[in-house]
Design a protein around this motif. Structure first.
Motif, PDB file in Angstrom:
ATOM      1  N   SER A 174      -7.370  27.108 -30.261  1.00 18.75           N
ATOM      2  CA  SER A 174      -7.399  28.332 -31.050  1.00 18.75           C
ATOM      3  C   SER A 174      -6.219  28.323 -32.019  1.00 18.75           C
ATOM      4  CB  SER A 174      -7.305  29.544 -30.118  1.00 18.75           C
ATOM      5  OG  SER A 174      -7.213  30.736 -30.860  1.00 18.75           O
ATOM      6  N   VAL A 175      -6.476  28.701 -33.258  1.00 21.30           N
ATOM      7  CA  VAL A 175      -5.417  28.805 -34.257  1.00 21.30           C
ATOM      8  C   VAL A 175      -5.483  30.198 -34.871  1.00 21.30           C
ATOM      9  CG1 VAL A 175      -5.417  26.341 -34.789  1.00 21.30           C
ATOM     10  CG2 VAL A 175      -6.865  27.882 -36.114  1.00 21.30           C
ATOM     11  N   GLU A 176      -4.398  30.593 -35.503  1.00 22.27           N
ATOM     12  CA  GLU A 176      -4.354  31.904 -36.137  1.00 22.27           C
ATOM     13  C   GLU A 176      -3.950  31.752 -37.597  1.00 22.27           C
ATOM     14  OE1 GLU A 176      -2.030  34.868 -34.202  1.00 22.27           O
ATOM     15  OE2 GLU A 176      -3.568  35.244 -32.686  1.00 22.27           O
ATOM     16  N   PHE A 177      -4.721  32.403 -38.459  1.00 18.06           N
ATOM     17  CA  PHE A 177      -4.382  32.518 -39.868  1.00 18.06           C
ATOM     18  C   PHE A 177      -3.801  33.916 -40.060  1.00 18.06           C
ATOM     19  CE2 PHE A 177      -7.816  29.446 -39.628  1.00 18.06           C
ATOM     20  CZ  PHE A 177      -7.337  28.404 -40.409  1.00 18.06           C
ATOM     21  N   THR A 178      -2.662  34.010 -40.737  1.00 19.36           N
ATOM     22  CA  THR A 178      -1.990  35.300 -40.851  1.00 19.36           C
ATOM     23  C   THR A 178      -1.676  35.654 -42.298  1.00 19.36           C
ATOM     24  OG1 THR A 178       0.195  34.275 -40.545  1.00 19.36           O
ATOM     25  CG2 THR A 178      -0.925  35.077 -38.577  1.00 19.36           C
ATOM     26  N   LEU A 179      -1.679  36.932 -42.563  1.00 12.80           N
ATOM     27  CA  LEU A 179      -1.191  37.507 -43.819  1.00 12.80           C
ATOM     28  C   LEU A 179      -0.081  38.479 -43.448  1.00 12.80           C
ATOM     29  CD1 LEU A 179      -4.513  38.268 -45.761  1.00 12.80           C
ATOM     30  CD2 LEU A 179      -2.852  36.484 -46.275  1.00 12.80           C
ATOM     31  N   SER A 180       1.106  38.227 -43.978  1.00 12.18           N
ATOM     32  CA  SER A 180       2.266  39.028 -43.591  1.00 12.18           C
ATOM     33  C   SER A 180       2.750  39.897 -44.744  1.00 12.18           C
ATOM     34  CB  SER A 180       3.410  38.114 -43.127  1.00 12.18           C
ATOM     35  OG  SER A 180       3.007  37.315 -42.049  1.00 12.18           O
ATOM     36  N   GLY A 181       3.570  40.877 -44.396  1.00 10.53           N
ATOM     37  CA  GLY A 181       4.225  41.710 -45.402  1.00 10.53           C
ATOM     38  C   GLY A 181       3.336  42.738 -46.053  1.00 10.53           C
ATOM     39  N   ILE A 182       2.260  43.146 -45.387  1.00  5.75           N
ATOM     40  CA  ILE A 182       1.332  44.122 -45.957  1.00  5.75           C
ATOM     41  C   ILE A 182       1.832  45.523 -45.610  1.00  5.75           C
ATOM     42  CG2 ILE A 182      -1.077  44.860 -46.012  1.00  5.75           C
ATOM     43  CD1 ILE A 182      -1.791  42.093 -44.881  1.00  5.75           C
ATOM     44  N   ASP A 183       1.792  46.428 -46.567  1.00  6.73           N
ATOM     45  CA  ASP A 183       2.212  47.796 -46.260  1.00  6.73           C
ATOM     46  C   ASP A 183       1.165  48.447 -45.368  1.00  6.73           C
ATOM     47  OD1 ASP A 183       0.506  49.888 -48.000  1.00  6.73           O
ATOM     48  OD2 ASP A 183       0.782  48.044 -49.162  1.00  6.73           O
ATOM     49  N   PRO A 184       1.597  49.389 -44.491  1.00  9.88           N
ATOM     50  CA  PRO A 184       0.674  49.962 -43.493  1.00  9.88           C
ATOM     51  C   PRO A 184      -0.584  50.592 -44.082  1.00  9.88           C
ATOM     52  CG  PRO A 184       2.944  50.494 -42.944  1.00  9.88           C
ATOM     53  CD  PRO A 184       2.977  49.840 -44.296  1.00  9.88           C
ATOM     54  N   PRO A 239       9.439  45.082 -35.940  1.00  7.00           N
ATOM     55  CA  PRO A 239      10.464  46.132 -36.019  1.00  7.00           C
ATOM     56  C   PRO A 239      11.238  46.043 -37.332  1.00  7.00           C
ATOM     57  CG  PRO A 239      11.104  44.401 -34.471  1.00  7.00           C
ATOM     58  CD  PRO A 239       9.696  44.130 -34.856  1.00  7.00           C
ATOM     59  N   VAL A 240      11.650  47.194 -37.841  1.00 10.93           N
ATOM     60  CA  VAL A 240      12.378  47.224 -39.105  1.00 10.93           C
ATOM     61  C   VAL A 240      13.748  47.853 -38.886  1.00 10.93           C
ATOM     62  CG1 VAL A 240      10.311  47.322 -40.519  1.00 10.93           C
ATOM     63  CG2 VAL A 240      11.340  49.443 -39.724  1.00 10.93           C
ATOM     64  N   GLU A 241      14.694  47.455 -39.712  1.00 13.21           N
ATOM     65  CA  GLU A 241      16.027  48.039 -39.660  1.00 13.21           C
ATOM     66  C   GLU A 241      16.100  49.221 -40.611  1.00 13.21           C
ATOM     67  OE1 GLU A 241      18.838  44.996 -40.466  1.00 13.21           O
ATOM     68  OE2 GLU A 241      18.237  43.752 -38.754  1.00 13.21           O
ATOM     69  N   GLU A 242      17.141  49.978 -40.468  1.00 12.98           N
ATOM     70  CA  GLU A 242      17.312  51.161 -41.297  1.00 12.98           C
ATOM     71  C   GLU A 242      17.339  50.780 -42.775  1.00 12.98           C
ATOM     72  OE1 GLU A 242      20.414  54.931 -41.819  1.00 12.98           O
ATOM     73  OE2 GLU A 242      20.727  53.435 -40.267  1.00 12.98           O
ATOM     74  N   GLY A 243      16.563  51.514 -43.563  1.00 15.20           N
ATOM     75  CA  GLY A 243      16.502  51.256 -44.999  1.00 15.20           C
ATOM     76  C   GLY A 243      15.388  50.310 -45.404  1.00 15.20           C
ATOM     77  N   GLN A 244      14.752  49.649 -44.437  1.00 13.56           N
ATOM     78  CA  GLN A 244      13.655  48.745 -44.746  1.00 13.56           C
ATOM     79  C   GLN A 244      12.318  49.468 -44.605  1.00 13.56           C
ATOM     80  OE1 GLN A 244      14.178  45.467 -42.013  1.00 13.56           O
ATOM     81  NE2 GLN A 244      15.394  44.312 -43.491  1.00 13.56           N
ATOM     82  N   ASN A 245      11.336  48.991 -45.342  1.00 14.21           N
ATOM     83  CA  ASN A 245       9.998  49.557 -45.263  1.00 14.21           C
ATOM     84  C   ASN A 245       9.196  48.846 -44.173  1.00 14.21           C
ATOM     85  OD1 ASN A 245      10.387  51.358 -47.427  1.00 14.21           O
ATOM     86  ND2 ASN A 245       9.943  49.729 -48.907  1.00 14.21           N
ATOM     87  N   PRO A 246       8.415  49.580 -43.409  1.00 17.22           N
ATOM     88  CA  PRO A 246       7.589  48.932 -42.378  1.00 17.22           C
ATOM     89  C   PRO A 246       6.489  48.081 -43.016  1.00 17.22           C
ATOM     90  CG  PRO A 246       7.053  51.261 -42.545  1.00 17.22           C
ATOM     91  CD  PRO A 246       8.249  51.040 -43.420  1.00 17.22           C
ATOM     92  N   THR A 247       6.164  46.991 -42.368  1.00 18.94           N
ATOM     93  CA  THR A 247       5.087  46.117 -42.830  1.00 18.94           C
ATOM     94  C   THR A 247       4.186  45.781 -41.655  1.00 18.94           C
ATOM     95  OG1 THR A 247       6.366  44.093 -42.425  1.00 18.94           O
ATOM     96  CG2 THR A 247       6.528  45.077 -44.631  1.00 18.94           C
ATOM     97  N   VAL A 248       3.002  45.256 -41.986  1.00 20.18           N
ATOM     98  CA  VAL A 248       2.022  44.873 -40.973  1.00 20.18           C
ATOM     99  C   VAL A 248       1.621  43.427 -41.212  1.00 20.18           C
ATOM    100  CG1 VAL A 248      -0.303  45.312 -40.065  1.00 20.18           C
ATOM    101  CG2 VAL A 248       1.168  47.232 -40.714  1.00 20.18           C
TER     102      VAL A 248
END
Length: 200
Positions: free
Chosen positions: A75-85, A137-146
Protein backbone atom coordinates in the motif's frame (compact mmCIF):
# COMPACT_ATOMS: atom_id res chain seq x y z
CA UNK A 1 6.66 0.34 -31.47
CA UNK A 2 8.81 0.60 -28.33
CA UNK A 3 7.13 0.88 -24.94
CA UNK A 4 9.24 3.98 -24.26
CA UNK A 5 9.68 6.04 -27.46
CA UNK A 6 13.26 6.48 -28.67
CA UNK A 7 13.12 10.28 -28.40
CA UNK A 8 12.10 10.04 -24.72
CA UNK A 9 14.96 7.63 -23.98
CA UNK A 10 17.38 10.00 -25.71
CA UNK A 11 16.02 12.97 -23.76
CA UNK A 12 16.42 11.08 -20.46
CA UNK A 13 20.09 10.46 -21.20
CA UNK A 14 20.78 14.15 -20.72
CA UNK A 15 19.49 16.95 -18.53
CA UNK A 16 15.71 16.84 -18.73
CA UNK A 17 12.45 17.90 -17.12
CA UNK A 18 10.29 14.97 -16.02
CA UNK A 19 6.50 15.14 -15.93
CA UNK A 20 4.76 12.69 -13.56
CA UNK A 21 1.03 12.16 -14.12
CA UNK A 22 -1.67 10.49 -12.03
CA UNK A 23 -5.06 9.26 -13.27
CA UNK A 24 -7.74 8.05 -10.84
CA UNK A 25 -10.56 6.21 -12.63
CA UNK A 26 -13.52 7.40 -10.57
CA UNK A 27 -16.94 7.97 -12.16
CA UNK A 28 -15.63 11.33 -13.33
CA UNK A 29 -11.89 10.51 -13.62
CA UNK A 30 -9.45 12.73 -11.75
CA UNK A 31 -6.39 13.81 -13.72
CA UNK A 32 -3.51 15.48 -11.92
CA UNK A 33 0.16 16.03 -12.62
CA UNK A 34 2.92 17.05 -10.26
CA UNK A 35 3.74 20.55 -11.45
CA UNK A 36 2.26 23.98 -11.98
CA UNK A 37 -0.32 25.04 -14.57
CA UNK A 38 -2.69 22.66 -16.33
CA UNK A 39 -1.44 20.46 -19.15
CA UNK A 40 -3.31 18.74 -22.00
CA UNK A 41 -2.05 15.17 -22.23
CA UNK A 42 -3.20 11.59 -22.73
CA UNK A 43 -2.28 8.26 -21.18
CA UNK A 44 -0.99 5.91 -23.83
CA UNK A 45 -3.58 3.09 -24.31
CA UNK A 46 -5.70 4.25 -21.31
CA UNK A 47 -7.33 7.50 -22.41
CA UNK A 48 -6.17 8.01 -26.01
CA UNK A 49 -8.57 10.92 -26.53
CA UNK A 50 -6.66 12.93 -23.93
CA UNK A 51 -7.77 15.49 -21.39
CA UNK A 52 -6.41 18.31 -19.21
CA UNK A 53 -4.29 17.31 -16.23
CA UNK A 54 -4.59 19.69 -13.31
CA UNK A 55 -1.40 21.04 -11.77
CA UNK A 56 -0.96 19.56 -8.30
CA UNK A 57 1.95 21.76 -7.27
CA UNK A 58 5.65 21.15 -6.88
CA UNK A 59 6.58 17.50 -6.48
CA UNK A 60 8.02 16.85 -3.01
CA UNK A 61 8.40 13.08 -3.28
CA UNK A 62 6.93 9.98 -4.86
CA UNK A 63 6.25 6.90 -2.71
CA UNK A 64 8.11 3.72 -3.57
CA UNK A 65 5.94 1.90 -6.10
CA UNK A 66 6.05 -1.89 -6.24
CA UNK A 67 4.17 -4.38 -8.34
CA UNK A 68 2.29 -7.41 -7.03
CA UNK A 69 4.93 -10.03 -6.17
CA UNK A 70 4.31 -13.44 -4.57
CA UNK A 71 0.77 -12.52 -3.58
CA UNK A 72 1.82 -9.46 -1.56
CA UNK A 73 0.22 -6.12 -2.39
CA UNK A 74 1.96 -3.10 -0.94
CA UNK A 75 0.00 0.00 0.00
CA UNK A 76 1.26 3.48 -0.86
CA UNK A 77 -0.12 6.92 -0.14
CA UNK A 78 -0.29 9.92 -2.43
CA UNK A 79 -0.60 13.16 -0.48
CA UNK A 80 -1.42 16.81 -1.06
CA UNK A 81 -0.19 19.03 1.75
CA UNK A 82 -0.66 22.62 2.84
CA UNK A 83 -4.34 22.92 1.92
CA UNK A 84 -6.39 25.43 3.89
CA UNK A 85 -9.24 23.83 5.91
CA UNK A 86 -12.06 25.43 3.89
CA UNK A 87 -10.64 24.21 0.56
CA UNK A 88 -9.96 20.76 2.05
CA UNK A 89 -13.57 20.51 3.27
CA UNK A 90 -14.92 21.42 -0.18
CA UNK A 91 -12.55 18.92 -1.79
CA UNK A 92 -13.64 16.09 0.51
CA UNK A 93 -17.32 16.89 0.00
CA UNK A 94 -16.93 16.82 -3.79
CA UNK A 95 -14.88 13.61 -4.00
CA UNK A 96 -16.62 10.74 -5.78
CA UNK A 97 -16.30 7.25 -4.24
CA UNK A 98 -12.73 6.09 -4.82
CA UNK A 99 -12.69 2.57 -3.38
CA UNK A 100 -11.84 0.10 -6.12
CA UNK A 101 -11.02 2.77 -8.72
CA UNK A 102 -8.07 2.15 -11.04
CA UNK A 103 -5.07 4.37 -10.37
CA UNK A 104 -2.45 4.81 -13.08
CA UNK A 105 0.82 6.65 -12.75
CA UNK A 106 2.85 7.56 -15.80
CA UNK A 107 5.59 9.84 -16.95
CA UNK A 108 7.11 11.57 -19.92
CA UNK A 109 9.69 14.27 -20.48
CA UNK A 110 8.80 17.91 -20.99
CA UNK A 111 10.17 20.13 -23.73
CA UNK A 112 11.65 23.60 -23.21
CA UNK A 113 8.12 25.02 -23.11
CA UNK A 114 7.21 22.49 -20.37
CA UNK A 115 4.86 20.57 -22.66
CA UNK A 116 4.74 16.72 -22.79
CA UNK A 117 7.02 15.32 -25.50
CA UNK A 118 4.90 12.17 -25.94
CA UNK A 119 1.79 10.46 -24.68
CA UNK A 120 2.07 9.62 -20.98
CA UNK A 121 3.90 6.31 -20.56
CA UNK A 122 2.12 4.16 -17.92
CA UNK A 123 4.61 2.79 -15.40
CA UNK A 124 2.43 1.67 -12.46
CA UNK A 125 -1.13 0.51 -11.85
CA UNK A 126 -2.89 0.27 -8.50
CA UNK A 127 -6.35 0.14 -6.93
CA UNK A 128 -7.63 2.99 -4.77
CA UNK A 129 -8.50 1.96 -1.22
CA UNK A 130 -9.49 4.97 0.88
CA UNK A 131 -8.85 8.64 1.49
CA UNK A 132 -7.58 10.26 4.67
CA UNK A 133 -7.03 13.68 6.15
CA UNK A 134 -4.84 15.02 8.94
CA UNK A 135 -4.35 18.49 10.34
CA UNK A 136 -0.78 18.96 11.62
CA UNK A 137 -0.37 20.99 14.83
CA UNK A 138 0.38 24.66 14.30
CA UNK A 139 2.32 27.17 16.36
CA UNK A 140 1.06 30.55 17.39
CA UNK A 141 0.73 32.90 14.43
CA UNK A 142 0.60 30.11 11.85
CA UNK A 143 -2.44 29.21 9.79
CA UNK A 144 -3.86 25.69 10.12
CA UNK A 145 -3.48 23.42 7.11
CA UNK A 146 -4.82 20.02 6.08
CA UNK A 147 -3.04 17.12 4.37
CA UNK A 148 -5.23 14.92 2.15
CA UNK A 149 -4.11 11.42 1.24
CA UNK A 150 -5.18 8.61 -1.05
CA UNK A 151 -4.18 5.06 -0.12
CA UNK A 152 -3.56 2.81 -3.12
CA UNK A 153 -2.60 -0.87 -3.23
CA UNK A 154 -0.72 -2.55 -6.05
CA UNK A 155 -2.87 -5.69 -5.91
CA UNK A 156 -6.61 -6.24 -5.87
CA UNK A 157 -7.23 -6.06 -2.09
CA UNK A 158 -8.37 -2.54 -1.24
CA UNK A 159 -7.27 -2.25 2.33
CA UNK A 160 -4.57 -0.34 4.15
CA UNK A 161 -2.45 -3.35 5.11
CA UNK A 162 -0.48 -5.57 2.78
CA UNK A 163 -2.66 -8.33 1.35
CA UNK A 164 -1.26 -11.84 1.27
CA UNK A 165 -2.57 -14.83 -0.62
CA UNK A 166 -1.41 -18.36 -1.39
CA UNK A 167 -0.21 -18.79 -4.94
CA UNK A 168 -1.30 -22.37 -5.56
CA UNK A 169 -0.41 -24.98 -8.12
CA UNK A 170 -3.76 -24.33 -9.84
CA UNK A 171 -2.88 -20.65 -10.25
CA UNK A 172 0.50 -21.49 -11.73
CA UNK A 173 -0.85 -24.17 -14.07
CA UNK A 174 -3.41 -21.70 -15.42
CA UNK A 175 -0.42 -19.71 -16.69
CA UNK A 176 1.95 -22.58 -17.48
CA UNK A 177 0.25 -26.01 -17.60
CA UNK A 178 3.46 -28.05 -17.31
CA UNK A 179 5.11 -26.02 -14.53
CA UNK A 180 5.25 -27.99 -11.26
CA UNK A 181 7.05 -25.33 -9.21
CA UNK A 182 3.99 -24.56 -7.03
CA UNK A 183 2.87 -28.17 -6.50
CA UNK A 184 4.15 -28.18 -2.91
CA UNK A 185 2.84 -24.79 -1.74
CA UNK A 186 -0.01 -26.39 0.23
CA UNK A 187 2.54 -28.34 2.31
CA UNK A 188 4.60 -25.18 2.79
CA UNK A 189 1.51 -23.39 4.16
CA UNK A 190 1.17 -26.16 6.80
CA UNK A 191 4.75 -25.61 7.96
CA UNK A 192 6.29 -28.58 6.12
CA UNK A 193 9.53 -27.87 4.27
CA UNK A 194 9.03 -29.64 0.92
CA UNK A 195 11.70 -30.76 -1.48
CA UNK A 196 11.53 -28.37 -4.40
CA UNK A 197 11.77 -29.65 -7.94
CA UNK A 198 11.55 -27.76 -11.20
CA UNK A 199 9.22 -29.11 -13.82
CA UNK A 200 9.74 -28.36 -17.50
Amino acid sequence: MDFVPANIIEEMRGSHQLGIFLRIGTVAPLHIWFGVDDKPANFDSIDPAGTVYLGGGRLIGVPTLEVLVNGTADSVEFTLSGIDPATAARTIDSLPPVRGADVHMGLTTLDRYYQPMSAIIPIWHGTASHTGEISPPVEEGQNPTVTLSLSVVSGEATRSRAARSLWSSAHQKAISPTDKFCDETARLARGVQPTWTLGY
